[in-house]
Design a protein around this motif. Sequence first.
Motif, PDB file in Angstrom:
ATOM      1  N   ILE B 102       0.817  -1.225   0.000  1.00  0.00           N
ATOM      2  CA  ILE B 102       0.000   0.000   0.000  1.00  0.00           C
ATOM      3  C   ILE B 102       0.848   1.271   0.000  1.00  0.00           C
ATOM      4  O   ILE B 102       0.420   2.300  -0.490  1.00  0.00           O
ATOM      5  CB  ILE B 102      -1.007   0.027   1.173  1.00  0.00           C
ATOM      6  CG1 ILE B 102      -0.306  -0.079   2.529  1.00  0.00           C
ATOM      7  CG2 ILE B 102      -2.041  -1.075   1.006  1.00  0.00           C
ATOM      8  CD1 ILE B 102      -1.241   0.183   3.720  1.00  0.00           C
ATOM      9  N   GLY B 103       2.070   1.192   0.535  1.00  0.00           N
ATOM     10  CA  GLY B 103       2.938   2.373   0.569  1.00  0.00           C
ATOM     11  C   GLY B 103       3.335   2.879  -0.806  1.00  0.00           C
ATOM     12  O   GLY B 103       3.796   4.012  -0.942  1.00  0.00           O
ATOM     13  N   GLU B 104       3.141   2.061  -1.849  1.00  0.00           N
ATOM     14  CA  GLU B 104       3.470   2.500  -3.211  1.00  0.00           C
ATOM     15  C   GLU B 104       2.329   3.273  -3.851  1.00  0.00           C
ATOM     16  O   GLU B 104       2.486   3.817  -4.941  1.00  0.00           O
ATOM     17  CB  GLU B 104       3.826   1.289  -4.089  1.00  0.00           C
ATOM     18  CG  GLU B 104       5.142   0.644  -3.679  1.00  0.00           C
ATOM     19  CD  GLU B 104       5.572  -0.482  -4.622  1.00  0.00           C
ATOM     20  OE1 GLU B 104       4.922  -0.688  -5.664  1.00  0.00           O
ATOM     21  OE2 GLU B 104       6.556  -1.168  -4.288  1.00  0.00           O
ATOM     22  N   ASP B 105       1.173   3.322  -3.201  1.00  0.00           N
ATOM     23  CA  ASP B 105       0.020   4.022  -3.777  1.00  0.00           C
ATOM     24  C   ASP B 105       0.072   5.508  -3.417  1.00  0.00           C
ATOM     25  O   ASP B 105       0.245   5.857  -2.245  1.00  0.00           O
ATOM     26  CB  ASP B 105      -1.277   3.392  -3.236  1.00  0.00           C
ATOM     27  CG  ASP B 105      -2.488   3.892  -4.005  1.00  0.00           C
ATOM     28  OD1 ASP B 105      -3.072   3.084  -4.750  1.00  0.00           O
ATOM     29  OD2 ASP B 105      -2.840   5.078  -3.867  1.00  0.00           O
ATOM     30  N   PRO B 106      -0.086   6.394  -4.425  1.00  0.00           N
ATOM     31  CA  PRO B 106       0.021   7.837  -4.154  1.00  0.00           C
ATOM     32  C   PRO B 106      -0.973   8.332  -3.105  1.00  0.00           C
ATOM     33  O   PRO B 106      -0.714   9.346  -2.448  1.00  0.00           O
ATOM     34  CB  PRO B 106      -0.293   8.481  -5.511  1.00  0.00           C
ATOM     35  CG  PRO B 106      -0.164   7.413  -6.526  1.00  0.00           C
ATOM     36  CD  PRO B 106      -0.323   6.090  -5.846  1.00  0.00           C
ATOM     37  N   ARG B 107      -2.094   7.621  -2.924  1.00  0.00           N
ATOM     38  CA  ARG B 107      -3.059   8.078  -1.912  1.00  0.00           C
ATOM     39  C   ARG B 107      -2.491   8.002  -0.508  1.00  0.00           C
ATOM     40  O   ARG B 107      -2.873   8.761   0.374  1.00  0.00           O
ATOM     41  CB  ARG B 107      -4.350   7.248  -2.019  1.00  0.00           C
ATOM     42  CG  ARG B 107      -5.190   7.708  -3.204  1.00  0.00           C
ATOM     43  CD  ARG B 107      -6.292   6.733  -3.520  1.00  0.00           C
ATOM     44  NE  ARG B 107      -5.745   5.589  -4.237  1.00  0.00           N
ATOM     45  CZ  ARG B 107      -6.453   4.807  -5.057  1.00  0.00           C
ATOM     46  NH1 ARG B 107      -7.737   5.047  -5.243  1.00  0.00           N
ATOM     47  NH2 ARG B 107      -5.899   3.796  -5.688  1.00  0.00           N
TER      48      ARG B 107
END
Lengths: 126, 126
Positions: B102-107
């Motif tokens: 999830i840390g790779e998602d810009p959100r």
Amino acid sequence: MTAATRILLLAHGSSDRRWCETFEALAAPTLRSLPEARVAYMELATPSLEDEVGKAAAEGITHVQVVPLFLAAGRHLRKDVPAMLDDYRQRHGINITLLPPIGEDPRLGDALKEIVQSSLEQSHDG
Amino acid sequence: MTAATRILLLAHGSSDRRWCETFEALAAPTLRSLPEARVAYMELATPSLEDEVGKAAAEGITHVQVVPLFLAAGRHLRKDVPAMLDDYRQRHGINITLLPPIGEDPRLGDALKEIVQSSLEQSHDG
């Protein structure tokens, strides 16, 4: 004017450069909008937390806020990091606050919900 | 109607119950809005990833999406989890997709910026 507060976004660190790049990308929107923010690593990568606290002290910063880029508090955040910060406070005479890990903030849970919802929509489209 | 897709929110796991509770709170908004979502742990806590994949297969689910509740991909997500999933695919004949951490998602980066901005405002008020 010198900012009175320095924000340190604390990641664990890794010898794998790709791992660090993910944290740099995660931190990028914060770094772009807050000139007082920096990334620092607990171990295995640079700049270290120690280096960044030292730099802040040398620049006359009086308060450092450490924001752990961790989803939850394990041994590192309960024991190791507080001990490191006690040491830096004594050596640099600087005020340091350790904030909760970002995973404890409800905004992260809301972002997760959006991520999962859109991945599910993409898989239904596919 | 049986949902065709099961979402597994994969956390590392810990023997420290407080650690797991943080992940359960992080997952709560997703679990509330998506009945097909579950939390599963890679090790040291239950329910395990293996148990949850087995349950999905037993319920006739054909697709499992694994969403890593990790900020970045280290050895676990590059090697250990893919090997576990290969094993489960073979044993259960089920389609499993491993999504990026999830840390790779810009959100997540945007949520981090909001968290830091408000912690800074609070410290200025204080």
